[in-house]
Write an enzyme that holds these catalytic residues in place. Structure first.
Site, short mmCIF file in Angstrom:
data_model
loop_
_atom_site.label_atom_id
_atom_site.label_comp_id
_atom_site.label_asym_id
_atom_site.label_seq_id
_atom_site.Cartn_x
_atom_site.Cartn_y
_atom_site.Cartn_z
N HIS A 1 0.83 -1.22 0.00
CA HIS A 1 0.00 0.00 0.00
C HIS A 1 0.86 1.26 0.00
O HIS A 1 1.89 1.32 0.68
CB HIS A 1 -0.87 0.04 1.26
CG HIS A 1 -2.05 -0.87 1.24
ND1 HIS A 1 -1.97 -2.22 1.52
CD2 HIS A 1 -3.36 -0.61 1.00
CE1 HIS A 1 -3.19 -2.74 1.44
NE2 HIS A 1 -4.04 -1.80 1.12
N ASN B 1 7.93 -4.08 2.52
CA ASN B 1 6.53 -3.90 2.92
C ASN B 1 6.30 -4.25 4.38
O ASN B 1 5.64 -3.51 5.11
CB ASN B 1 5.64 -4.77 2.03
CG ASN B 1 4.17 -4.70 2.41
OD1 ASN B 1 3.66 -3.62 2.68
ND2 ASN B 1 3.50 -5.85 2.43
N ASP C 1 14.40 17.78 -1.45
CA ASP C 1 15.16 18.17 -2.65
C ASP C 1 15.66 16.96 -3.42
O ASP C 1 15.59 16.91 -4.65
CB ASP C 1 16.37 19.04 -2.26
CG ASP C 1 16.00 20.51 -2.08
OD1 ASP C 1 14.89 20.91 -2.51
OD2 ASP C 1 16.82 21.26 -1.51
N GLU D 1 12.83 15.22 -5.12
CA GLU D 1 12.43 16.01 -6.29
C GLU D 1 13.39 15.74 -7.45
O GLU D 1 12.98 15.58 -8.60
CB GLU D 1 12.41 17.50 -5.96
CG GLU D 1 11.24 17.87 -5.04
CD GLU D 1 11.11 19.37 -4.81
OE1 GLU D 1 12.10 20.10 -5.02
OE2 GLU D 1 10.00 19.81 -4.41
N ASP E 1 7.97 18.56 -8.47
CA ASP E 1 8.08 19.61 -7.46
C ASP E 1 7.01 19.34 -6.41
O ASP E 1 5.82 19.35 -6.70
CB ASP E 1 7.86 20.99 -8.11
CG ASP E 1 7.94 22.12 -7.08
OD1 ASP E 1 8.44 21.88 -5.96
OD2 ASP E 1 7.48 23.23 -7.41
N PHE E 2 7.45 19.07 -5.19
CA PHE E 2 6.53 18.82 -4.08
C PHE E 2 6.36 20.08 -3.23
O PHE E 2 7.21 20.98 -3.26
CB PHE E 2 7.05 17.67 -3.21
CG PHE E 2 7.21 16.38 -3.98
CD1 PHE E 2 6.11 15.66 -4.42
CD2 PHE E 2 8.48 15.89 -4.29
CE1 PHE E 2 6.25 14.48 -5.13
CE2 PHE E 2 8.64 14.71 -5.01
CZ PHE E 2 7.53 14.01 -5.43
N GLN F 1 9.69 26.93 1.11
CA GLN F 1 9.91 25.66 0.42
C GLN F 1 11.40 25.35 0.32
O GLN F 1 11.85 24.24 0.62
CB GLN F 1 9.31 25.77 -0.99
CG GLN F 1 8.74 24.49 -1.54
CD GLN F 1 8.14 24.68 -2.93
OE1 GLN F 1 8.44 23.93 -3.83
NE2 GLN F 1 7.30 25.67 -3.12
N GLU G 1 12.84 22.02 2.28
CA GLU G 1 13.13 20.91 1.38
C GLU G 1 14.61 20.53 1.36
O GLU G 1 14.97 19.49 0.81
CB GLU G 1 12.67 21.26 -0.05
CG GLU G 1 11.15 21.31 -0.18
CD GLU G 1 10.68 21.61 -1.59
OE1 GLU G 1 11.51 22.05 -2.42
OE2 GLU G 1 9.48 21.42 -1.85
MN MN Z 1 2.26 -2.26 3.38
MN MN Z 2 9.15 21.80 -3.95
#
Ligand code: MN
Ligand code: MN
Length: 291
Positions: free
Chosen positions: A123, A154, A246, A249, A255-256, A265, A269
């Site tokens: 997930h 996981n 960074d 990214e 770009d987050f 930011q 970052e």
């Molecule tokens: Mn899981």
């Molecule tokens: Mn960003």
């Protein structure tokens, strides 16, 4: 083939909101009219954007927002809000389902793609994190929210990171904004269709309960991990693989946190979050199974 349908798909997303929950009017986040992304709590800190929007099929749900690649047959990213209220008593759905909101002409990953692959159905939004209702929980079992994860990943270090988030919510009453996905370099697949990530990454922005975008400052704790999707990581705590936004990214091209003011930011970052009494170092926790 896929790209020629993109304008149609985009229209479907905008008009239909891609939400499977339009029949549950009591839910406060259920869109009743076409929504802009700014109205979804799950992307309150910004919709991740890269240089090629053609390979970002956006699915908006009450439970999370997801960008899907019709080329990799896997999510590019999933973004979601998390606090203690999202954890409840709903039973684990347990049955993995093809995502009904993918374009009909696209391949729909199915549970059989993973059979005998040696990879778990891992997930992105954790099952346990959507247990307010059965409907919430089912949404985490759509195979668009699943990536092939090595069992040690996981059931080990990735789960350790999920437990850490749970503790921040339930023991420390934090408000989290989380984004997760994979990095794909080698072109390996399960079932000859679903791309296997070489690493899985997660970004966690930690606020106080009830806070949001306007509360993000240069001192907001932000944590990021880039974890190799391999055997041998079962007993690691996630901070072994701590990195910066960074670097994620740079690895993904996205770009987050793009809604955060640019100077803020840049600050949050570029450095790895530190652990405090209120945001403790991840302890080793042994689970009998992942939910
Ligand atoms: Mn899981
Ligand atoms: Mn960003």
């Amino acid at each position: 083939m896929k790209l020629t349908h993109f304008p149609v798909m985009l229209a479907v997303v905008i008009l239909g909101c891609g939400s499977p929950d339009s029949t549950s009017p009591t839910s406060p986040d259920t869109p009743t009219t076409p929504v802009t992304d700014s109205l979804s709590i799950h992307v309150a800190l910004g919709v991740p954007i890269d240089g090629n929007a053609d390979d970002d099929f956006i699915i908006r749900r009450t439970q999370y927002q997801l960008s899907y690649s019709g080329i990799r047959n896997a999510a590019n990213w999933v973004s979601w809000n998390l606090n203690a209220a999202w954890y409840g008593d709903a039973e684990r759905s347990g049955s993995f389902l093809p995502d009904p909101d993918l374009p009909a002409q696209w391949y729909h990953p199915r549970t059989g793609d993973y059979t005998n692959s040696g990879y778990d159905r891992g997930h992105l939004v954790r099952s346990e994190e959507r247990t307010r209702s059965g409907t919430d929980n089912v949404s985490t079992f759509y195979l668009s929210n699943i990536l092939p994860q090595a069992p040690d990943m996981n059931q080990g270090v990735w789960l350790n990171l999920e437990y850490w988030c749970q503790d921040l919510c339930q023991k420390h009453n934090h408000e989290l904004f989380i984004i997760a996905g994979g990095v794909f370099h080698t072109g390996r697949t399960v079932g000859n269709v679903v791309a296997i990530p070489d690493s899985c990454w997660k970004i966690v922005v930690v606020l106080e309960r009830g806070q949001g975008l306007r509360d993000v400052t240069t001192s907001t704790p932000v944590y990021a991990a880039m974890i190799p999707n391999i055997a041998g990581v079962r007993s690691d705590t996630w901070d072994t693989y701590q990195t910066t936004v960074d670097r994620i990214e740079a690895s993904t091209g996205y770009d987050f946190l793009s809604a955060v003011a640019k100077d803020v930011q840049t600050a949050i970052e570029s450095h790895a979050g530190t652990f405090t009494t209120d945001i403790p170092h991840p302890a080793t926790r042994h689970a009998t199974r992942d939910r």
